[in-house]
Design an enzyme around this catalytic site. Structure first.
Site, PDB file in Angstrom:
ATOM      1  N   LYS A  18     -14.939  -1.132   2.757  1.00 46.33           N
ATOM      2  CA  LYS A  18     -15.285  -2.248   2.428  1.00 46.33           C
ATOM      3  C   LYS A  18     -16.399  -3.122   3.218  1.00 46.33           C
ATOM      4  CE  LYS A  18     -13.049  -6.244   0.856  1.00 46.33           C
ATOM      5  NZ  LYS A  18     -12.284  -6.282  -0.509  1.00 46.33           N
ATOM      6  N   CYS A  20      -8.868  16.829  18.316  1.00 45.26           N
ATOM      7  CA  CYS A  20      -7.623  16.784  18.671  1.00 45.26           C
ATOM      8  C   CYS A  20      -6.990  17.830  17.932  1.00 45.26           C
ATOM      9  CB  CYS A  20      -6.858  15.454  18.100  1.00 45.26           C
ATOM     10  SG  CYS A  20      -5.229  14.949  18.610  1.00 45.26           S
ATOM     11  N   TYR A  21      -5.971  17.666  16.889  1.00 43.68           N
ATOM     12  CA  TYR A  21      -5.382  18.773  16.338  1.00 43.68           C
ATOM     13  C   TYR A  21      -6.571  19.686  15.674  1.00 43.68           C
ATOM     14  CZ  TYR A  21      -2.732  21.211  12.772  1.00 43.68           C
ATOM     15  OH  TYR A  21      -2.035  22.325  11.966  1.00 43.68           O
ATOM     16  N   SER A  63     -12.835 -10.242 -11.209  1.00 44.03           N
ATOM     17  CA  SER A  63     -11.938 -11.159 -10.462  1.00 44.03           C
ATOM     18  C   SER A  63     -12.642 -12.249  -9.900  1.00 44.03           C
ATOM     19  CB  SER A  63     -10.821 -10.510  -9.702  1.00 44.03           C
ATOM     20  OG  SER A  63     -11.438  -9.900  -8.424  1.00 44.03           O
ATOM     21  N   GLY A  64     -13.836 -12.049  -9.540  1.00 46.19           N
ATOM     22  CA  GLY A  64     -14.738 -12.850  -8.602  1.00 46.19           C
ATOM     23  C   GLY A  64     -14.386 -12.720  -7.097  1.00 46.19           C
ATOM     24  N   GLY A  65     -13.552 -11.552  -6.939  1.00 45.11           N
ATOM     25  CA  GLY A  65     -13.356 -10.909  -5.468  1.00 45.11           C
ATOM     26  C   GLY A  65     -14.763 -10.186  -5.180  1.00 45.11           C
ATOM     27  N   VAL A  66     -14.570  -9.876  -3.967  1.00 47.12           N
ATOM     28  CA  VAL A  66     -15.953  -8.998  -3.463  1.00 47.12           C
ATOM     29  C   VAL A  66     -16.189  -7.668  -4.302  1.00 47.12           C
ATOM     30  CG1 VAL A  66     -17.028  -7.802  -1.227  1.00 47.12           C
ATOM     31  CG2 VAL A  66     -15.580 -10.086  -1.268  1.00 47.12           C
ATOM     32  N   ASP A  67     -15.072  -6.924  -4.194  1.00 49.36           N
ATOM     33  CA  ASP A  67     -15.314  -5.592  -5.013  1.00 49.36           C
ATOM     34  C   ASP A  67     -15.624  -5.548  -6.313  1.00 49.36           C
ATOM     35  OD1 ASP A  67     -14.196  -4.978  -2.282  1.00 49.36           O
ATOM     36  OD2 ASP A  67     -12.335  -4.303  -3.071  1.00 49.36           O
ATOM     37  N   SER A  68     -15.053  -6.040  -7.044  1.00 51.52           N
ATOM     38  CA  SER A  68     -15.540  -6.350  -8.543  1.00 51.52           C
ATOM     39  C   SER A  68     -16.715  -7.122  -8.669  1.00 51.52           C
ATOM     40  CB  SER A  68     -14.270  -7.024  -9.616  1.00 51.52           C
ATOM     41  OG  SER A  68     -14.202  -8.149  -9.221  1.00 51.52           O
ATOM     42  N   HIS A  76     -10.201  11.306  21.283  1.00 51.47           N
ATOM     43  CA  HIS A  76     -10.742  10.897  20.109  1.00 51.47           C
ATOM     44  C   HIS A  76     -12.117  10.125  20.163  1.00 51.47           C
ATOM     45  CE1 HIS A  76      -7.330  11.465  17.322  1.00 51.47           C
ATOM     46  NE2 HIS A  76      -6.638  11.593  18.586  1.00 51.47           N
TER      47      HIS A  76
END
Ligand code: XMP
Length: 537
Positions: A393, A97-98, A242-247, A188
């Site tokens: 993610k 594109c651009y 934090s118990g979340g996925v990332d940490s 695209h």
């Protein structure tokens, strides 16, 4: 003590990041998607701003360069540009594109405003007529393709040495100079609506660039743990979990490298979901074998929040308090008995967070201050270890799986740093927190029971300080309202409410009114993002 510098920028690149593709960002909305599509082919990709120097680009020893789309016109005064020297590096280039317009403009072709702009679907005719040698980019794909466009300018004259390899009804849609290995498409390839888009990308990666498929989870884990071991030496590291996925994935990865020289700190802000503090601690310690200090600071947070109703104020107070608690715990550890200095801080920063800060467009306007638990200030006396800094993610989830993390963590819904504070409108009291925890637990339980938990982005309850009249067992009631929010989304940038089956809604509503004291009305939130946001505050 180590300095506050981060581990990443100006370090030599790990081996698995060499020989991939550098995507130069002209500010297009699909730049991250391009990088991700390349990684799906097991080829590493890094996004750099289009203004990156040739030296920065060369550090990746790239097998190819991709120039992204962008919102500008090459004739705008402030049109973004690359160093045109990149076209003489003898590294294959694909302009999208651009990117195609910039290549054309930079090499002496002509770009002009289209009489008919092309947005959305179009048809591409691949040119393979006599005298036109077969294009490596279009090898093996049909001669007519459904493609996805989004542009107002188009190429009028191709630069010397180039020939057109594809047209739509209105414009030249693909061109190339196979001698110099410079290819460009006006559409695209990275979006699903483009037929054979992945084939075209694969052709570029493997036929044109001869890239190697060496970007894998196992290679990433091995290299990253090795690099962390070398860096940290005999010192120690801490992590705000934090118990979340990332940490959690970040902590497990670093634990693999350092063992018990990594200490994790998990703070109960009092704003966690029902049983979450105890359950997460158990999971982290007993099932994942991490060394975790659990700090129950609920009272401290609740006391600071007395009388506060403004959403931004809530976020700021919680953010500040979190940092204070974490710093105190780190100090205790530093002066404790264990061997080795704590010189490193582990953070679960992901690639999209990093990219946001280098994009040519700059960060978008602040709608909410997203305090992320674990997003600690850089002036702490530690150097950062951010092992997920290069990942998206879904890649983090895959690495987590390779590290043996259970689905319970990998498929967990995102949870905001300030927790239930942004789901409890008005002042936060202990009583209302308990009410919200109960209602929220019912929502999650019923969504799980209906087999929908892993299919939706987030499902939760919000407590509204709005009383309404009801009747229960012949008595008048005047209770609180719970709003149920269930959304689907790919990246939280946009979201839509989930059309839950009537029976599931009925079950949630009946259970909340019957089981949660003080709630007499349940409503379902049918707002999309935009114009609403996912969280209520
Ligand atoms: P919004 O409400 O802005 O949320 O549509 C988008 C996503 O971000 C999460 N969120 C937060 N995450 N700290 C976080 O770590 C925060 O302050 C915060 N606020 C919102 C939200 O749950 C959703 O997934």
């Amino acid at each position: 003590m180590a300095t506050g510098a981060t581990m990443k920028p100006n370090q030599p690149k790990p081996k698995s990041e060499l020989g991939g593709v550098v995507v130069l960002d002209f500010g297009g909305q699909y730049t991250q998607l391009i990088a991700r599509r390349i990684r799906e082919q097991q080829v590493f990709s890094a996004i750099l701003p289009c203004t990156a120097s040739i030296e920065e680009i060369r550090k990746f020893e790239p097998a190819g360069l991709v120039l992204s789309g962008g919102p500008s016109s090459v004739y705008d005064i402030d049109a973004p540009k690359c160093d045109s020297g990149i076209l003489a590096l003898r590294i294959p280039v694909l302009g999208i594109c651009y990117g195609m317009q910039w290549i054309t403009h930079a090499l002496g072709g002509k770009v002009e405003k289209a009489e008919r702009r092309e947005y959305g679907r179009a048809h591409l005719k691949v040119s393979r007529g006599p005298g036109s040698p077969e294009s490596a980019l279009f090898a093996g794909v049909p001669e007519s393709l459904r493609i996805w466009n989004s542009h107002g300018d188009h190429v009028r004259e191709v630069p010397t040495g180039f020939h057109a390899t594809g047209h739509t009804d209105n414009a030249i849609a693909a061109l190339e100079d196979p001698q110099r290995k410079i290819y460009a498409v006006q559409f695209h390839v990275e979006v699903n609506h483009t037929e054979c888009g992945t084939d075209l990308l694969r052709n570029f990666l493997f036929r044109v660039c001869s890239a190697e498929r060496k970007w894998s989870g196992a290679a990433f884990i091995e290299e990253t743990t090795g690099a962390i071991r070398t860096k940290v030496g005999h010192n120690r590291a801490i992590c705000a979990l934090s118990g979340g996925v990332d940490s959690t994935v970040a902590a497990v990865l670093v634990h693999r490298a350092l063992g018990d020289r990594l200490t994790n700190i998990f703070v109960n802000t009092g704003m966690l979901r029902k049983n979450e503090f105890a359950d997460t601690l158990e999971m982290l310690r007993d099932r994942l074998g991490l060394r975790v200090i659990g700090v129950d600071a609920s009272d401290r947070f609740l006391n600071k929040l007395v009388g506060v109703t403004d959403p931004e104020q809530k976020r700021k107070i919680i953010g500040r308090e979190f940092i204070a608690v974490f710093a105190e715990e780190a100090q205790k550890l530093q002066t404790g008995e264990a061997q080795g200095e704590i010189a490193w801080l582990v953070q679960g920063t992901l690639y999209p967070d990093v990219i946001e800060s280098v994009s040519v467009k700059g960060p978008s306007a602040t709608i909410k201050t997203h305090h992320n638990v674990g997003g600690l200030p850089e002036n702490m006396p530690f150097a950062l270890i951010e092992p997920l800094r290069d990942l998206f993610k879904d890649e983090v989830r895959r690495i987590g799986r390779d590290l043996g993390l259970p689905d319970e963590i990998l498929l967990k819904h995102p949870f905001p740093g300030p927790g239930l504070a942004v789901r409890l409108l008005g002042e936060i009291t202990r009583e209302h927190l308990l009410t919200l925890q109960e209602a929220d637990a019912i929502v999650v339980e019923e969504i799980r029971r209906a087999g929908l938990y892993s299919k939706v982005w987030q499902a939760f309850a919000v407590l509204l300080p709005v009383r309404s009249v009801g009747v229960m067992g012949d008595y008048r009631t005047y209770g609180l309202t719970v709003a149920v929010r269930v959304v689907e989304s790919d990246d939280a940038m946009t979201a839509d409410w989930v059309r839950l089956p009537g029976e599931v809604l009925e079950c949630i509503s009946t259970r909340i009114v019957n089981e949660v004291r003080g709630v007499t009305r349940v409503v379902y939130d049918i707002s999309s993002k935009p114009p609403s946001t996912i969280e209520w505050e």
